[in-house]
Design a protein around this motif. Structure first.
Motif, PDB file in Angstrom:
ATOM      1  N   UNK A 180      23.765 -10.743  38.218  1.00 51.27           N
ATOM      2  CA  UNK A 180      24.565 -10.577  36.496  1.00 51.27           C
ATOM      3  C   UNK A 180      25.655  -9.582  36.883  1.00 51.27           C
ATOM      4  N   UNK A 181      25.327  -8.227  37.831  1.00 50.41           N
ATOM      5  CA  UNK A 181      26.964  -7.632  37.458  1.00 50.41           C
ATOM      6  C   UNK A 181      27.465  -8.268  38.717  1.00 50.41           C
ATOM      7  N   UNK A 182      27.475  -9.118  39.641  1.00 48.38           N
ATOM      8  CA  UNK A 182      28.798  -9.736  39.944  1.00 48.38           C
ATOM      9  C   UNK A 182      29.463 -10.788  38.764  1.00 48.38           C
ATOM     10  N   UNK A 183      28.948 -11.134  38.631  1.00 49.96           N
ATOM     11  CA  UNK A 183      29.417 -12.885  37.980  1.00 49.96           C
ATOM     12  C   UNK A 183      29.636 -12.424  36.389  1.00 49.96           C
ATOM     13  N   UNK A 184      28.814 -11.451  36.271  1.00 54.20           N
ATOM     14  CA  UNK A 184      28.826 -11.014  34.626  1.00 54.20           C
ATOM     15  C   UNK A 184      29.896 -10.439  34.204  1.00 54.20           C
ATOM     16  N   UNK A 185      30.481  -9.326  35.111  1.00 49.48           N
ATOM     17  CA  UNK A 185      31.470  -8.265  35.008  1.00 49.48           C
ATOM     18  C   UNK A 185      32.819  -9.141  35.117  1.00 49.48           C
ATOM     19  N   UNK A 186      33.347 -10.396  36.109  1.00 51.62           N
ATOM     20  CA  UNK A 186      34.474 -11.280  36.511  1.00 51.62           C
ATOM     21  C   UNK A 186      34.225 -11.910  35.216  1.00 51.62           C
ATOM     22  N   UNK A 187      33.605 -11.728  34.999  1.00 54.89           N
ATOM     23  CA  UNK A 187      33.965 -12.921  33.349  1.00 54.89           C
ATOM     24  C   UNK A 187      34.297 -12.357  32.182  1.00 54.89           C
ATOM     25  N   UNK A 188      33.618 -10.767  32.240  1.00 52.96           N
ATOM     26  CA  UNK A 188      33.818 -10.105  31.147  1.00 52.96           C
ATOM     27  C   UNK A 188      35.234  -9.793  31.331  1.00 52.96           C
ATOM     28  N   UNK A 189      35.745  -9.387  32.967  1.00 53.68           N
ATOM     29  CA  UNK A 189      36.973  -8.632  32.671  1.00 53.68           C
ATOM     30  C   UNK A 189      38.042  -9.876  32.371  1.00 53.68           C
ATOM     31  N   UNK A 190      37.767 -11.567  32.729  1.00 58.72           N
ATOM     32  CA  UNK A 190      38.736 -12.458  32.459  1.00 58.72           C
ATOM     33  C   UNK A 190      38.819 -12.742  31.319  1.00 58.72           C
ATOM     34  N   UNK A 191      37.922 -13.102  30.028  1.00 60.35           N
ATOM     35  CA  UNK A 191      37.841 -12.865  28.721  1.00 60.35           C
ATOM     36  C   UNK A 191      38.240 -11.539  27.419  1.00 60.35           C
ATOM     37  N   UNK A 192      37.878 -10.667  28.020  1.00 58.31           N
ATOM     38  CA  UNK A 192      38.628  -9.350  28.081  1.00 58.31           C
ATOM     39  C   UNK A 192      39.581  -9.170  27.937  1.00 58.31           C
ATOM     40  N   UNK A 193      40.595  -9.816  29.096  1.00 56.19           N
ATOM     41  CA  UNK A 193      41.868  -8.908  28.834  1.00 56.19           C
ATOM     42  C   UNK A 193      42.893 -10.369  28.622  1.00 56.19           C
ATOM     43  N   UNK A 194      42.070 -11.695  28.227  1.00 54.60           N
ATOM     44  CA  UNK A 194      42.842 -12.315  27.797  1.00 54.60           C
ATOM     45  C   UNK A 194      42.222 -13.461  26.176  1.00 54.60           C
ATOM     46  N   UNK A 195      41.724 -11.776  25.761  1.00 52.77           N
ATOM     47  CA  UNK A 195      41.560 -12.053  24.038  1.00 52.77           C
ATOM     48  C   UNK A 195      42.317 -12.131  23.435  1.00 52.77           C
ATOM     49  N   UNK A 196      44.058 -12.334  23.659  1.00 52.34           N
ATOM     50  CA  UNK A 196      44.806 -12.940  22.733  1.00 52.34           C
ATOM     51  C   UNK A 196      45.268 -14.213  23.086  1.00 52.34           C
ATOM     52  N   UNK A 197      44.576 -14.775  23.982  1.00 54.28           N
ATOM     53  CA  UNK A 197      44.783 -16.234  24.299  1.00 54.28           C
ATOM     54  C   UNK A 197      43.364 -17.121  22.631  1.00 54.28           C
ATOM     55  N   UNK A 198      44.436 -18.222  22.392  1.00 59.76           N
ATOM     56  CA  UNK A 198      42.994 -18.678  21.617  1.00 59.76           C
ATOM     57  C   UNK A 198      41.920 -19.355  22.387  1.00 59.76           C
ATOM     58  N   UNK A 199      42.143 -20.154  23.250  1.00 60.31           N
ATOM     59  CA  UNK A 199      41.181 -20.376  24.374  1.00 60.31           C
ATOM     60  C   UNK A 199      40.388 -19.805  24.740  1.00 60.31           C
ATOM     61  N   UNK A 200      41.114 -18.265  25.053  1.00 61.29           N
ATOM     62  CA  UNK A 200      39.522 -17.084  26.006  1.00 61.29           C
ATOM     63  C   UNK A 200      38.922 -17.173  24.931  1.00 61.29           C
ATOM     64  N   UNK A 201      39.922 -16.563  23.440  1.00 58.14           N
ATOM     65  CA  UNK A 201      38.605 -16.478  22.448  1.00 58.14           C
ATOM     66  C   UNK A 201      37.591 -16.764  22.475  1.00 58.14           C
ATOM     67  N   UNK A 202      37.884 -18.510  22.358  1.00 55.77           N
ATOM     68  CA  UNK A 202      36.725 -18.634  21.651  1.00 55.77           C
ATOM     69  C   UNK A 202      35.766 -19.384  22.461  1.00 55.77           C
ATOM     70  N   UNK A 203      35.763 -19.208  23.844  1.00 62.70           N
ATOM     71  CA  UNK A 203      35.177 -18.585  25.199  1.00 62.70           C
ATOM     72  C   UNK A 203      34.091 -17.916  24.943  1.00 62.70           C
ATOM     73  N   UNK A 204      34.538 -16.676  24.969  1.00 60.85           N
ATOM     74  CA  UNK A 204      33.890 -15.286  24.697  1.00 60.85           C
ATOM     75  C   UNK A 204      33.390 -15.435  23.620  1.00 60.85           C
TER      76      UNK A 204
END
Length: 280
Positions: free
Chosen positions: A89-113
């Motif tokens: 959970x720490x390895x996978x979720x932190x990586x996903x959280x970083x990817x989605x959190x830093x790209x929330x301005x992008x509509x696609x990433x925001x939708x995925x989040x």
């Protein structure tokens, strides 16, 4: 003077609330310890009989509880499932959280989040039977399948926590790393991942507590398996005619020790793992 009296009243109110809150924790803990050390003959229907201290403080209930639950084997399974779930959970979720959190301005990433986080509102009861059938067909009706499901179940909450924590980490750190020639992958593992240590500890505690105490998922997925976790093994104390509370409470205290130690260790990390002088 009025301000002083107002502050004094508010302090008294806070103290009363703290005492009430503390009593809700101390009383159940007291009952657990007392019943765990009592013999069945000391249990009566009267309130005074239940609340009274044991006549003899004996470890016999703990010994019998360990035999009934096959304690060491059940503990091994619980530690294996909880440890691997927390690590993944720490390895996978932190990586996903970083990817989605830093790209929330992008509509696609925001939708995925938003799509992933919305998974928090799906009750387990709806997924229970389809998951049991699917894991059985895929050969995942074992501890590995349980770990896989846990990683997916706690993904929405953990990703929301990680992406929210990124607000406290300035972008200047990543920009400075890129200027020095570091790739996005290297920037994450060398800079962002260590800085998120307090959130790692928080995610570890929340996930570990949920996995350690969960009964339904291993009960449904590992049905028919000879392997038991501690919560599953503790179901042996219940029968159609009643519950052996003395052995059950003794077993509850035994299962409390590992997760309590883990919580205390992670609590230090939460308190001490602070971002100091990240940007000057």
């Amino acid at each position: 003077m009025k301000q002083t009296s107002t502050v004094g009243k508010s302090n008294k109110t806070v103290m009363v609330l703290l005492i009430l809150g503390l009593s809700t924790i101390i009383f159940p803990l007291y009952m657990t310890v007392v019943i765990a050390f009592k013999q069945p003959s000391e249990m009566t229907n009267s309130i005074s009989g239940i609340l009274s201290l044991p006549k003899v403080w004996s470890l016999q209930n703990f010994k019998e509880a360990m035999e009934v639950t096959d304690f060491w084997n059940s503990l091994k399974n619980s530690l294996l499932i909880s440890g691997l779930t927390v690590g993944l959970s720490i390895l996978i979720h932190s990586l996903m959280g970083y990817t989605l959190g830093r790209n929330k301005s992008n509509k696609f990433y925001n939708f995925v989040y938003l799509f992933i986080v919305s998974g928090m509102f799906v009750p387990f009861a709806i997924l229970m039977m389809p998951l049991a059938k699917q894991t059985a067909e895929m050969g995942l009706a074992n501890w590995f399948g349980v770990i896989l499901l846990y990683v997916v179940f706690y993904m929405p909450m953990n990703i929301m926590l990680y992406s929210g924590y990124l607000v406290n980490i300035p972008l200047a750190l990543e920009e400075a790393a890129r200027v020095d020639g570091a790739s996005t992958w290297l920037t994450y593992w060398k800079i962002i991942f260590p800085i998120m240590k307090p959130m790692h500890a928080t995610v570890a505690v929340i996930t570990a507590l949920a996995v350690w105490n969960d009964v339904m998922t291993p009960l449904i997925i590992m049905a028919g398996s000879s392997e038991n976790t501690l919560p599953l093994a503790q179901l042996n104390f219940q029968s159609q005619f009643g519950t052996n509370y003395n052995l059950a409470f003794a077993s509850y205290l035994l299962s409390l020790i590992p997760i309590l130690v883990f919580y205390l260790i992670c609590q230090k990390q939460i308190l001490n793992g602070v971002v100091n002088g990240a940007v000057k």
